[in-house]
Scaffold this motif. Structure first.
Motif, PDB file in Angstrom:
ATOM      1  N   GLY A   1       6.068   1.877 -14.098  1.00 38.92           N
ATOM      2  CA  GLY A   1       6.710   2.938 -14.009  1.00 38.92           C
ATOM      3  C   GLY A   1       6.435   3.962 -12.885  1.00 38.92           C
ATOM      4  N   LEU A   2       7.135   4.926 -12.813  1.00 38.99           N
ATOM      5  CA  LEU A   2       6.997   5.882 -11.370  1.00 38.99           C
ATOM      6  C   LEU A   2       5.747   6.448 -11.591  1.00 38.99           C
ATOM      7  N   ALA A   3       5.323   6.996 -13.059  1.00 37.65           N
ATOM      8  CA  ALA A   3       4.140   7.876 -12.831  1.00 37.65           C
ATOM      9  C   ALA A   3       2.728   6.864 -12.569  1.00 37.65           C
ATOM     10  N   GLY A   4       2.989   5.517 -13.036  1.00 39.15           N
ATOM     11  CA  GLY A   4       1.974   4.614 -12.723  1.00 39.15           C
ATOM     12  C   GLY A   4       1.868   4.144 -11.175  1.00 39.15           C
ATOM     13  N   MET A   5       2.910   3.999 -10.844  1.00 36.39           N
ATOM     14  CA  MET A   5       3.003   4.033  -9.430  1.00 36.39           C
ATOM     15  C   MET A   5       2.126   4.900  -8.555  1.00 36.39           C
ATOM     16  N   VAL A   6       2.369   6.241  -8.900  1.00 36.83           N
ATOM     17  CA  VAL A   6       1.970   7.401  -8.073  1.00 36.83           C
ATOM     18  C   VAL A   6       0.434   7.415  -8.620  1.00 36.83           C
ATOM     19  N   ARG A   7       0.027   7.159  -9.636  1.00 35.30           N
ATOM     20  CA  ARG A   7      -1.563   6.998  -9.836  1.00 35.30           C
ATOM     21  C   ARG A   7      -2.193   5.721  -9.362  1.00 35.30           C
ATOM     22  N   SER A   8      -1.628   4.759  -8.959  1.00 39.96           N
ATOM     23  CA  SER A   8      -2.270   3.654  -8.381  1.00 39.96           C
ATOM     24  C   SER A   8      -2.258   3.617  -7.010  1.00 39.96           C
ATOM     25  N   GLU A   9      -3.570   3.258  -6.517  1.00 39.36           N
ATOM     26  CA  GLU A   9      -3.956   2.980  -5.086  1.00 39.36           C
ATOM     27  C   GLU A   9      -3.497   1.632  -4.802  1.00 39.36           C
TER      28      GLU A   9
ATOM     29  N   LYS B   1       0.905  -1.094   0.066  1.00 32.99           N
ATOM     30  CA  LYS B   1      -0.053  -0.058   0.082  1.00 32.99           C
ATOM     31  C   LYS B   1       0.985   1.264   0.037  1.00 32.99           C
ATOM     32  N   THR B   2       1.891   1.245   0.646  1.00 32.77           N
ATOM     33  CA  THR B   2       2.803   2.574   0.901  1.00 32.77           C
ATOM     34  C   THR B   2       3.695   2.884  -0.265  1.00 32.77           C
ATOM     35  N   PRO B   3       4.172   1.877  -1.166  1.00 31.54           N
ATOM     36  CA  PRO B   3       4.971   2.305  -2.369  1.00 31.54           C
ATOM     37  C   PRO B   3       4.490   3.701  -3.192  1.00 31.54           C
ATOM     38  N   SER B   4       3.069   3.489  -3.256  1.00 32.31           N
ATOM     39  CA  SER B   4       2.361   4.833  -4.454  1.00 32.31           C
ATOM     40  C   SER B   4       2.485   5.963  -3.444  1.00 32.31           C
ATOM     41  N   LEU B   5       2.312   5.865  -2.263  1.00 31.12           N
ATOM     42  CA  LEU B   5       2.647   6.970  -1.523  1.00 31.12           C
ATOM     43  C   LEU B   5       3.993   7.790  -1.370  1.00 31.12           C
ATOM     44  N   ILE B   6       5.059   6.789  -1.419  1.00 34.14           N
ATOM     45  CA  ILE B   6       6.222   7.257  -1.373  1.00 34.14           C
ATOM     46  C   ILE B   6       6.839   7.696  -2.663  1.00 34.14           C
TER      47      ILE B   6
END
Length: 445
Positions: free
Chosen positions: A259-267, A37-42
């Motif tokens: 990708g980094l952008a995909g991680m940021v957008r993913s919950e 759960k936390t990788p996208s927040l990081i």
């Protein structure tokens, strides 16, 4: 002293745990739902993959520094009270009582309830039990794990070893899927457009990183039950080495697949990764894995949580019913039941006010880091107060390593207060309620 009161009684913890058992407990607590759960927040608070991986490795290094300090304390003062015992010897009854009060009412019981709800949320994705499905699952988990450990340490540790093995296999499947089974995702320049730059974002990222690493210090609570004085140190080192490796590889897998952008957008980064790898069925598979991970962490937290309540029951007549060790079961049965009751009450509260339940997660952080800092300071105090005490393991590069640990804990205390808002106020309020309780318990002593 606390140890003298315990050592004179026949009903005390016995050395029944192996190094593998303690490694399973530590890994089971730490590698929970957080890594899913936390990788996208990081990722949302870093500028590139190098910075993100660096933070994960720094988190592992800081945890290792803390483990060195705890290894000295745990091998020098093996006791079921863990931090409570160290704080008592260093600062006296007041600080140690407030710690165990916070642990019983906020830190540990809140963690059990939160993990039970995580299990309920993901189990409901597989089999829904009606409009209050998550709460039903969560309550059932608290009851089942409490009774499992009341039955004895052998069933509890056997279940922990099995669940930890399943948990690690699940995380490894995510790593393999991300690094091998899917084509790499091109990480375009839009990756950094949604990311807030600056020192504050790095501080917030470290809050999430160290939250995901949190729990390794729980080994202190079973230090009196491990066979061999120095094995607690080895258990800490092996656990953190394994955990850091898994976390770095998991984040590499997320980045490669999304990708980094995909991680940021993913919950739900793990679910999105598995959908890319094996289709929609991957989402249900990862729901099962995360549910098992939460169950594993909850069971390990139940095992260690009651030990501090047991220790305070040995020191205060007001809580004497908690300080009874069941020789047959090999567990502090009354402390387990009391802990389960408080956790169950928090589950009911969470079911009534789900927004309030999120606050439970927030208000634990400042209280936790406050006492983590005080435990680091206790190492210095005890080196002076009890300089003649035999220490099977000593912190290398003393006092540099303990100073790093204290500084990092102070930084995390500051960060958690800065980013948790009203949750921090609630945590401090609950902690303050322990002051009059301590006064009453002291008069009854």
């Amino acid at each position: 002293m606390v140890s003298e009161a315990i050592e004179k009684d026949e009903g005390v913890p016995k050395a029944t745990l192996s190094t593998f058992d303690v490694v399973a407990i530590i890994v089971g607590i730490v590698v929970g739902a957080g890594i899913f759960k936390t990788p996208s927040l990081i990722a949302a608070n870093v500028s590139d993959i190098v910075e993100m991986l660096a933070l994960w490795m720094i988190g592992g290094a800081l945890s290792f520094v803390g483990a060195l300090c705890y290894a000295e304390l745990a091998t020098t003062y093996p006791n079921a009270g863990g931090d409570y015992h160290y704080l008592h010897r260093a600062f006296g009854r007041g600080v140690s009582f407030l710690f165990v009060w916070a642990r019983m009412t906020v830190i540990q019981t809140g963690s059990i309830a939160f993990l039970a709800f995580v299990f309920g949320d993901y189990a409901s994705q597989l089999v829904r039990l009606g409009p209050h499905s998550a709460a039903i699952y969560a309550g059932a988990v608290v009851l089942a794990l409490t009774m499992l450990n009341v039955a004895g340490i052998d069933p509890g540790k056997s279940a922990q070893n099995l669940l930890t093995s399943i948990e690690i296999c699940g995380l490894l499947s995510v790593i393999v899927a991300g690094l091998i089974l899917v084509a790499p995702m091109a990480d375009g320049t839009d990756a950094v457009d949604t990311i807030e730059n600056g020192g504050h974002s790095i501080g917030l990222a470290m809050v999430f990183v160290l939250l995901t690493y949190g729990g390794w210090n729980e080994a202190a609570y079973v230090s009196a039950e491990i066979r061999g004085e120095r094995r607690i140190a080895w258990a800490l080192f092996v656990s953190l080495g394994l955990i850091t490796t898994l976390y770095v590889l998991a984040n590499l897998a997320y980045w490669r697949a999304l990708g980094l952008a995909g991680m940021v957008r993913s919950e739900v980064v793990a679910a999105d990764l598995m959908r890319r790898a094996v289709g929609e069925g991957g989402g249900r598979l990862i729901s099962l894995i995360i549910a098992l991970s939460a169950l594993t962490s909850a069971n390990a937290t139940v095992i260690t949580g009651a030990r501090a309540a047991y220790a305070v029951g040995r020191d205060y007549r007001l809580f004497g019913f908690l300080g009874r060790w069941d020789e047959r079961a090999g567990t502090p049965v009354n402390a387990l039941i009391a802990q389960g009751a408080v956790a169950l009450a928090l589950v009911v509260f969470g079911a009534m006010t789900r927004d309030g339940f999120t606050t439970i997660v927030e208000y634990t952080a400042p209280v936790f880091w406050l006492f983590f800092l005080l435990t680091g300071v206790a190492l210095f105090v005890l080196r002076v107060k009890e300089k003649e005490r035999q220490r099977p393991f000593t912190v290398p590069l003393y006092p540099v390593v303990p100073l790093i640990f204290c500084a990092s804990s102070a930084y995390m205390l500051h960060s958690s207060l800065r980013y948790t808002g009203i949750g921090a106020v609630a945590g401090v309020a609950v902690l303050a309620c322990g002051l009059p309780i301590f006064g009453l318990a002291r008069r009854r002593a």
